[in-house]
Design an enzyme around this catalytic site. Structure first.
Site, PDB file in Angstrom:
ATOM      1  N   ASP A 183       0.856  -1.280   0.096  1.00  0.00           N
ATOM      2  CA  ASP A 183      -0.010  -0.155   0.017  1.00  0.00           C
ATOM      3  C   ASP A 183       0.924   1.235   0.149  1.00  0.00           C
ATOM      4  O   ASP A 183       2.003   1.116   0.463  1.00  0.00           O
ATOM      5  CB  ASP A 183      -1.005  -0.121   1.383  1.00  0.00           C
ATOM      6  CG  ASP A 183      -2.076   0.990   1.083  1.00  0.00           C
ATOM      7  OD1 ASP A 183      -2.283   1.212   0.046  1.00  0.00           O
ATOM      8  OD2 ASP A 183      -2.697   1.080   1.958  1.00  0.00           O
ATOM      9  N   GLY A 184       0.329   2.267  -0.749  1.00  0.00           N
ATOM     10  CA  GLY A 184       0.799   3.617  -0.543  1.00  0.00           C
ATOM     11  C   GLY A 184       1.522   3.990  -1.888  1.00  0.00           C
ATOM     12  O   GLY A 184       2.148   5.230  -2.084  1.00  0.00           O
ATOM     13  N   ASN A 185       1.300   3.503  -2.785  1.00  0.00           N
ATOM     14  CA  ASN A 185       1.792   3.843  -4.181  1.00  0.00           C
ATOM     15  C   ASN A 185       1.321   5.275  -4.474  1.00  0.00           C
ATOM     16  O   ASN A 185       1.921   6.266  -5.134  1.00  0.00           O
ATOM     17  CB  ASN A 185       1.260   2.954  -5.426  1.00  0.00           C
ATOM     18  CG  ASN A 185       2.172   1.704  -5.136  1.00  0.00           C
ATOM     19  OD1 ASN A 185       3.059   1.435  -4.401  1.00  0.00           O
ATOM     20  ND2 ASN A 185       1.607   0.624  -5.975  1.00  0.00           N
ATOM     21  N   GLY A 186      -0.064   5.554  -4.310  1.00  0.00           N
ATOM     22  CA  GLY A 186      -0.559   6.795  -4.808  1.00  0.00           C
ATOM     23  C   GLY A 186      -0.286   7.777  -3.982  1.00  0.00           C
ATOM     24  O   GLY A 186      -0.003   8.867  -4.450  1.00  0.00           O
ATOM     25  N   SER A 221      -7.225  -6.073  -5.985  1.00  0.00           N
ATOM     26  CA  SER A 221      -8.202  -6.475  -5.086  1.00  0.00           C
ATOM     27  C   SER A 221      -9.432  -6.572  -5.899  1.00  0.00           C
ATOM     28  O   SER A 221      -9.860  -5.744  -6.730  1.00  0.00           O
ATOM     29  CB  SER A 221      -8.414  -5.846  -3.684  1.00  0.00           C
ATOM     30  OG  SER A 221      -9.102  -4.793  -3.832  1.00  0.00           O
ATOM     31  N   GLU A 276     -12.257  -5.327  -5.125  1.00  0.00           N
ATOM     32  CA  GLU A 276     -12.635  -4.105  -4.900  1.00  0.00           C
ATOM     33  C   GLU A 276     -12.034  -3.022  -5.525  1.00  0.00           C
ATOM     34  O   GLU A 276     -12.544  -1.760  -5.572  1.00  0.00           O
ATOM     35  CB  GLU A 276     -12.686  -3.703  -3.214  1.00  0.00           C
ATOM     36  CG  GLU A 276     -13.687  -4.479  -2.624  1.00  0.00           C
ATOM     37  CD  GLU A 276     -13.242  -6.116  -2.391  1.00  0.00           C
ATOM     38  OE1 GLU A 276     -11.843  -6.184  -2.096  1.00  0.00           O
ATOM     39  OE2 GLU A 276     -13.840  -6.729  -2.391  1.00  0.00           O
ATOM     40  N   ASN A 277     -10.958  -3.068  -6.147  1.00  0.00           N
ATOM     41  CA  ASN A 277     -10.130  -2.274  -6.934  1.00  0.00           C
ATOM     42  C   ASN A 277     -10.669  -1.565  -8.201  1.00  0.00           C
ATOM     43  O   ASN A 277     -10.398  -0.553  -8.609  1.00  0.00           O
ATOM     44  CB  ASN A 277      -8.672  -2.490  -7.018  1.00  0.00           C
ATOM     45  CG  ASN A 277      -7.677  -2.362  -5.833  1.00  0.00           C
ATOM     46  OD1 ASN A 277      -6.530  -3.107  -5.992  1.00  0.00           O
ATOM     47  ND2 ASN A 277      -8.039  -1.664  -4.947  1.00  0.00           N
ATOM     48  N   TRP A 278     -11.876  -2.596  -8.477  1.00  0.00           N
ATOM     49  CA  TRP A 278     -12.371  -1.794  -9.699  1.00  0.00           C
ATOM     50  C   TRP A 278     -13.078  -0.610  -9.664  1.00  0.00           C
ATOM     51  O   TRP A 278     -13.388   0.117 -10.697  1.00  0.00           O
ATOM     52  CB  TRP A 278     -13.360  -2.870 -10.421  1.00  0.00           C
ATOM     53  CG  TRP A 278     -12.766  -4.318 -10.775  1.00  0.00           C
ATOM     54  CD1 TRP A 278     -12.866  -5.201  -9.933  1.00  0.00           C
ATOM     55  CD2 TRP A 278     -12.010  -4.598 -11.949  1.00  0.00           C
ATOM     56  NE1 TRP A 278     -12.186  -6.363 -10.400  1.00  0.00           N
ATOM     57  CE2 TRP A 278     -11.534  -5.888 -11.913  1.00  0.00           C
ATOM     58  CE3 TRP A 278     -11.739  -4.081 -12.897  1.00  0.00           C
ATOM     59  CZ2 TRP A 278     -10.867  -6.610 -12.633  1.00  0.00           C
ATOM     60  CZ3 TRP A 278     -10.836  -4.539 -13.979  1.00  0.00           C
ATOM     61  CH2 TRP A 278     -10.335  -5.987 -13.957  1.00  0.00           C
ATOM     62  N   SER A 283      -7.806  -6.013   4.953  1.00  0.00           N
ATOM     63  CA  SER A 283      -8.350  -5.603   3.597  1.00  0.00           C
ATOM     64  C   SER A 283      -8.639  -6.857   2.720  1.00  0.00           C
ATOM     65  O   SER A 283      -8.199  -6.497   1.503  1.00  0.00           O
ATOM     66  CB  SER A 283      -7.529  -4.420   2.978  1.00  0.00           C
ATOM     67  OG  SER A 283      -7.563  -3.244   3.509  1.00  0.00           O
ATOM     68  N   GLU A 290       1.925 -14.058  11.547  1.00  0.00           N
ATOM     69  CA  GLU A 290       2.134 -12.868  12.277  1.00  0.00           C
ATOM     70  C   GLU A 290       2.003 -11.664  11.242  1.00  0.00           C
ATOM     71  O   GLU A 290       2.124 -11.568  10.252  1.00  0.00           O
ATOM     72  CB  GLU A 290       3.718 -13.147  12.504  1.00  0.00           C
ATOM     73  CG  GLU A 290       3.972 -14.151  13.633  1.00  0.00           C
ATOM     74  CD  GLU A 290       3.365 -14.119  15.064  1.00  0.00           C
ATOM     75  OE1 GLU A 290       3.381 -13.021  15.364  1.00  0.00           O
ATOM     76  OE2 GLU A 290       3.073 -14.813  15.593  1.00  0.00           O
TER      77      GLU A 290
HETATM   78  C1  FPP Z   1      -1.795   0.448  -3.182  1.00  0.00           C
HETATM   79  O1  FPP Z   1      -1.565   1.754  -3.217  1.00  0.00           O
HETATM   80  C2  FPP Z   1      -1.457  -0.550  -4.221  1.00  0.00           C
HETATM   81  C3  FPP Z   1      -2.136  -1.092  -5.201  1.00  0.00           C
HETATM   82  C4  FPP Z   1      -3.733  -0.894  -5.167  1.00  0.00           C
HETATM   83  C5  FPP Z   1      -1.582  -1.934  -6.279  1.00  0.00           C
HETATM   84  C6  FPP Z   1      -0.327  -2.496  -6.001  1.00  0.00           C
HETATM   85  C7  FPP Z   1       0.368  -2.878  -7.242  1.00  0.00           C
HETATM   86  C8  FPP Z   1       1.617  -2.679  -7.654  1.00  0.00           C
HETATM   87  C9  FPP Z   1       2.561  -2.590  -6.545  1.00  0.00           C
HETATM   88  C10 FPP Z   1       1.900  -2.755  -8.973  1.00  0.00           C
HETATM   89  C11 FPP Z   1       1.946  -3.928  -9.606  1.00  0.00           C
HETATM   90  C12 FPP Z   1       2.213  -5.334  -8.985  1.00  0.00           C
HETATM   91  C13 FPP Z   1       2.940  -6.248  -9.594  1.00  0.00           C
HETATM   92  C14 FPP Z   1       2.885  -7.637  -8.627  1.00  0.00           C
HETATM   93  C15 FPP Z   1       3.763  -6.126 -10.458  1.00  0.00           C
HETATM   94  P1  FPP Z   1      -2.759   2.854  -3.265  1.00  0.00           P
HETATM   95  O2  FPP Z   1      -2.794   3.008  -4.710  1.00  0.00           O
HETATM   96  O3  FPP Z   1      -3.877   2.318  -2.519  1.00  0.00           O
HETATM   97  O4  FPP Z   1      -1.848   3.781  -2.438  1.00  0.00           O
HETATM   98  P2  FPP Z   1      -2.658   4.917  -1.834  1.00  0.00           P
HETATM   99  O5  FPP Z   1      -3.175   4.330  -0.157  1.00  0.00           O
HETATM  100  O6  FPP Z   1      -1.363   5.878  -1.300  1.00  0.00           O
HETATM  101  O7  FPP Z   1      -3.565   5.429  -2.396  1.00  0.00           O
END
Ligand code: FPP
Length: 230
Positions: free
Chosen positions: A17-20, A62, A64-66, A186, A197
């Site tokens: 989590d946390g990419n966005g 997930s 739910e991500n759609w 989640s 753990e």
């Molecule tokens: C959550 O970050 C991350 C995701 C919903 C997707 C994870 C996907 C990847 C790391 C890329 C592809 C994966 C592989 C296996 C190649 P978020 O968007 O919910 O971040 P936020 O909480 O900061 O909004």
């Protein structure tokens, strides 16, 4: 010298989590965070397997991500497709097996095809297994398992449900890591995580490097697992 960490978990699950937020903080689009996040998968997988982890289950998309904006969903699917295709080209070199779990029925033909090719081409690799959760939900997985059991006329039990989960041959995660600061599961590996753990960190996934992974391993190594006993 690197610190030797004892008691390495065989199976680690990661909620990435946390990419966005990582991208937004840099004035970039959320999709950029997913791109950097997908590059981080390779770095962490290599480090995990070199540390002795045998299976990495990664929550990539997930059920739910759609509900996210179409542009973001499309970019995540594109990245997963690129990742799977890239993997096919590296099979001989890294000896890693790819598995994908989830409901593939609604995925594009292109993604379905990449899943098929990557899993087939890597099925005999033994150095480590990357199990990607894609259009995956833990509740949906349990419902699917119970339906199959009923259809087969089997008894519904912990053992039979375990056998009908996507992870039947991968076992349960010893450790589940969630990056990005939220303190919840989640819908990830609900049945399998009964005695896992848990390790939560505020570090956002694109910043979660080898050192951060080692902190999780170190924390795990100090836990006393009792599986409900004393
Ligand atoms: C959550 O970050 C991350 C995701 C919903 C997707 C994870 C996907 C990847 C790391 C890329 C592809 C994966 C592989 C296996 C190649 P978020 O968007 O919910 O971040 P936020 O909480 O900061 O909004």
């Amino acid at each position: 010298m690197d610190k030797i960490i004892e008691n390495i978990p065989a199976h680690v699950g990661i909620i990435m989590d946390g990419n966005g937020r990582w991208a937004t903080a840099r004035g970039k689009k959320r999709s950029f965070g997913h791109k950097v996040g997908s590059e981080n998968v390779e770095r962490i997988a290599e480090h995990a397997f070199n540390s002795g982890v045998k299976t990495l289950s990664l929550f990539a998309f997930s059920s739910e991500n759609w509900s996210r904006p179409k542009e973001e969903v499309d970019e995540l699917m594109r990245l997963l497709n690129v990742y799977l295709k890239k993997f096919i080209g590296k099979i001989k070199k890294n000896d890693v097996r790819i598995r994908v779990m989830g409901d593939f029925s609604v995925l594009s033909d292109s993604v379905k095809n990449s899943i098929k090719k990557a899993t087939e081409a890597t099925k005999d690799n033994t150095f480590g297994t990357i199990n990607i959760a894609l259009n995956y939900g833990g509740r949906q997985e349990i419902v699917k398992a119970v339906k199959e059991i009923i259809e087969d006329g089997e008894d519904v039990s912990v053992e039979s449900i375990s056998r009908h989960l996507y992870t039947a041959d991968l076992g349960e995660p010893d450790l589940i890591i969630r990056t990005g600061g939220e303190l919840r599961i989640s819908n990830f590996m609900l049945f399998q995580s009964a005695y896992s753990e848990l390790y939560f960190t505020d570090v956002l996934w694109p910043d979660f490097n080898e050192e951060e992974f080692d902190k999780a391993l170190l924390s795990f190594s100090k836990r006393k697992r009792r599986f409900g006993g004393v």
